[in-house]
Scaffold this active site. Structure first.
Site, PDB file in Angstrom:
ATOM      1  N   LYS A 197      13.829 -16.896  28.902  1.00 46.52           N
ATOM      2  CA  LYS A 197      15.242 -17.251  28.719  1.00 46.52           C
ATOM      3  C   LYS A 197      15.582 -18.339  29.733  1.00 46.52           C
ATOM      4  O   LYS A 197      15.500 -18.132  30.945  1.00 46.52           O
ATOM      5  CB  LYS A 197      16.133 -16.031  28.925  1.00 46.52           C
ATOM      6  CG  LYS A 197      17.626 -16.328  28.753  1.00 46.52           C
ATOM      7  CD  LYS A 197      18.462 -15.070  28.952  1.00 46.52           C
ATOM      8  CE  LYS A 197      19.943 -15.341  28.817  1.00 46.52           C
ATOM      9  NZ  LYS A 197      20.756 -14.135  29.019  1.00 46.52           N
TER      10      LYS A 197
ATOM     11  N   ARG B 139      23.268 -19.656  37.024  1.00 39.58           N
ATOM     12  CA  ARG B 139      22.249 -18.623  36.831  1.00 39.58           C
ATOM     13  C   ARG B 139      20.835 -19.158  37.019  1.00 39.58           C
ATOM     14  O   ARG B 139      19.864 -18.555  36.574  1.00 39.58           O
ATOM     15  CB  ARG B 139      22.413 -17.999  35.443  1.00 39.58           C
ATOM     16  CG  ARG B 139      23.728 -17.237  35.330  1.00 39.58           C
ATOM     17  CD  ARG B 139      24.024 -16.786  33.926  1.00 39.58           C
ATOM     18  NE  ARG B 139      25.276 -16.019  33.921  1.00 39.58           N
ATOM     19  CZ  ARG B 139      26.043 -15.843  32.857  1.00 39.58           C
ATOM     20  NH1 ARG B 139      25.694 -16.361  31.701  1.00 39.58           N
ATOM     21  NH2 ARG B 139      27.162 -15.144  32.939  1.00 39.58           N
TER      22      ARG B 139
ATOM     23  N   GLU C 169       5.982 -15.439  32.306  1.00 37.56           N
ATOM     24  CA  GLU C 169       7.073 -14.478  32.091  1.00 37.56           C
ATOM     25  C   GLU C 169       6.765 -13.561  30.898  1.00 37.56           C
ATOM     26  O   GLU C 169       6.947 -12.350  30.962  1.00 37.56           O
ATOM     27  CB  GLU C 169       8.387 -15.215  31.849  1.00 37.56           C
ATOM     28  CG  GLU C 169       8.993 -15.874  33.082  1.00 37.56           C
ATOM     29  CD  GLU C 169       9.763 -14.878  33.944  1.00 37.56           C
ATOM     30  OE1 GLU C 169       9.704 -13.665  33.674  1.00 37.56           O
ATOM     31  OE2 GLU C 169      10.431 -15.341  34.882  1.00 37.56           O
TER      32      GLU C 169
ATOM     33  N   LYS D 217      14.431 -18.110  24.262  1.00 31.55           N
ATOM     34  CA  LYS D 217      15.844 -18.456  24.115  1.00 31.55           C
ATOM     35  C   LYS D 217      16.180 -19.611  25.052  1.00 31.55           C
ATOM     36  O   LYS D 217      15.862 -19.534  26.244  1.00 31.55           O
ATOM     37  CB  LYS D 217      16.711 -17.229  24.454  1.00 31.55           C
ATOM     38  CG  LYS D 217      18.218 -17.480  24.354  1.00 31.55           C
ATOM     39  CD  LYS D 217      19.012 -16.263  24.806  1.00 31.55           C
ATOM     40  CE  LYS D 217      20.512 -16.535  24.684  1.00 31.55           C
ATOM     41  NZ  LYS D 217      21.326 -15.414  25.173  1.00 31.55           N
TER      42      LYS D 217
ATOM     43  N   TYR E 200      23.670 -17.069  14.502  1.00 32.33           N
ATOM     44  CA  TYR E 200      25.036 -16.947  14.005  1.00 32.33           C
ATOM     45  C   TYR E 200      25.159 -17.515  12.597  1.00 32.33           C
ATOM     46  O   TYR E 200      26.156 -17.271  11.914  1.00 32.33           O
ATOM     47  CB  TYR E 200      26.003 -17.665  14.960  1.00 32.33           C
ATOM     48  CG  TYR E 200      25.921 -17.123  16.365  1.00 32.33           C
ATOM     49  CD1 TYR E 200      26.629 -15.991  16.743  1.00 32.33           C
ATOM     50  CD2 TYR E 200      25.081 -17.721  17.313  1.00 32.33           C
ATOM     51  CE1 TYR E 200      26.530 -15.474  18.022  1.00 32.33           C
ATOM     52  CE2 TYR E 200      24.968 -17.204  18.600  1.00 32.33           C
ATOM     53  CZ  TYR E 200      25.688 -16.082  18.950  1.00 32.33           C
ATOM     54  OH  TYR E 200      25.559 -15.562  20.216  1.00 32.33           O
TER      55      TYR E 200
END
Length: 322
Positions: free
Chosen positions: A195, A217, A233, A248, A313
């Protein structure tokens, strides 16, 4: 053989022949619809930066799920906007938390709909970061405790899959142990493994009311310049017990999707995120692009890169066409 003996256009000449040789097939089984739930009754707050998407109270969320299910959507991803927030995100762990309420209500009406819960703290903390802040930064190990409690609470409410999105080191293993210790050994984990600290999340932060109140972040989400780090990761999450891994965002990271699928051959999800969605909607509203064609092209490209499932979406717009 070379031209003119070989003419690749021959098999493009009719729709039937094009369908015969199509290499990538997008189906309704590939898509997951994200939904946002908030307290109240009869609440439908439009998300202005994400046309066609809303913050919904539990009662209207259930009706939305029925609508989606009847169209062919088989899975939704739930994000919660709580009534109150706290410093550590402990409100997300409560038995009567907003996603827990939604899970029980949906399962009562639609037991067959597959429910995935996003597990993170950014929607639930007063500061908008994904965990407990100590000395100005998110503390990894104390955040794991909250994530474990949240996951167990959601499992007890009846969720079908846990999806930790926080990017804390060791969180998949910690959650796996917490679930196993509470007799949820069969609860699958879909880890947000790679991510990135992306600018494409802007509209989502409006939707989830989760923008950080200070800083950013970058100390826990990945640098967009890194691909090898994504492999590390993903590998770590697999070792810790992830059943499915995720990249993502999707469109700017198709190379990472392909690398992950090639190197691990694990069930792979890609998140077609809010910014990617909203750019298509904005361009379509101005008549600059054909929304239906470009949406299908986007989703097909993500599948072609190696994704087994796609969170998007666009799901509610394209599902009936599939």
């Amino acid at each position: 053989m070379a031209f003119p003996i070989t003419r690749l256009r021959r098999l493009r000449s009719t729709e039937v022949s094009r369908n015969m040789i199509r290499e990538t097939q997008l189906t309704k089984n590939d898509l997951i619809m994200p939904l946002f739930v908030r307290p109240g009754k009869g609440v439908q707050n439009p998300i202005n930066s994400m046309p066609g998407n809303y913050q919904l109270s539990v009662d209207l969320l259930v009706e939305k799920c029925k609508e989606l299910y009847n169209k062919g959507v088989q899975s939704v991803l739930l994000f919660g906007i709580p009534e109150h927030k706290d410093e550590h995100g402990l409100v997300a762990c409560e038995e009567n938390g907003i996603v827990q309420q939604a899970t029980r209500a949906i399962k009562k009406e639609l037991p067959e709909l597959f429910l995935i819960a996003d597990v993170c703290n950014c929607e639930y903390t007063t500061h908008g970061h994904c965990g407990t802040v100590i000395d100005g930064d998110v503390d990894n190990d104390s955040t794991l405790i909250t994530l474990g409690k949240q996951s167990v609470s959601l499992a007890q409410a009846g969720i079908d899959m846990i999806a930790p999105s926080d990017m804390m080191d060791g969180r998949v293993g910690f959650i796996r142990k917490a679930l196993d210790d509470h007799h949820f050994a069969n609860m699958p984990i879909m880890a947000y493994s790679a991510k990135y600290a992306s600018a494409f999340y802007g509209p989502f932060r409006d939707a989830a009311e989760s923008a950080p109140q200070f800083g950013n972040r970058a100390t826990y989400q990945m640098d967009p310049a890194n691909s090898n780090e994504a492999i590390r990761e993903v590998e770590q999450d697999i070792i810790e017990g992830a059943d499915m891994v995720m990249v993502k965002p999707a469109l700017s990271y198709l190379d990472v999707i392909q690398r992950v699928k090639t190197e691990f051959n694990m069930p792979l999800c890609a998140y077609n995120v809010s910014g990617e969605f909203s750019m298509v909607k904005a361009a379509a509203e101005r008549g600059w692009v054909d929304e239906e064609r470009i949406t299908m092209e986007v989703l097909t490209s993500i599948k072609r890169a190696g994704a087994d499932v796609i969170i998007s979406y666009h799901t509610q717009d394209v599902i009936e066409k599939l």
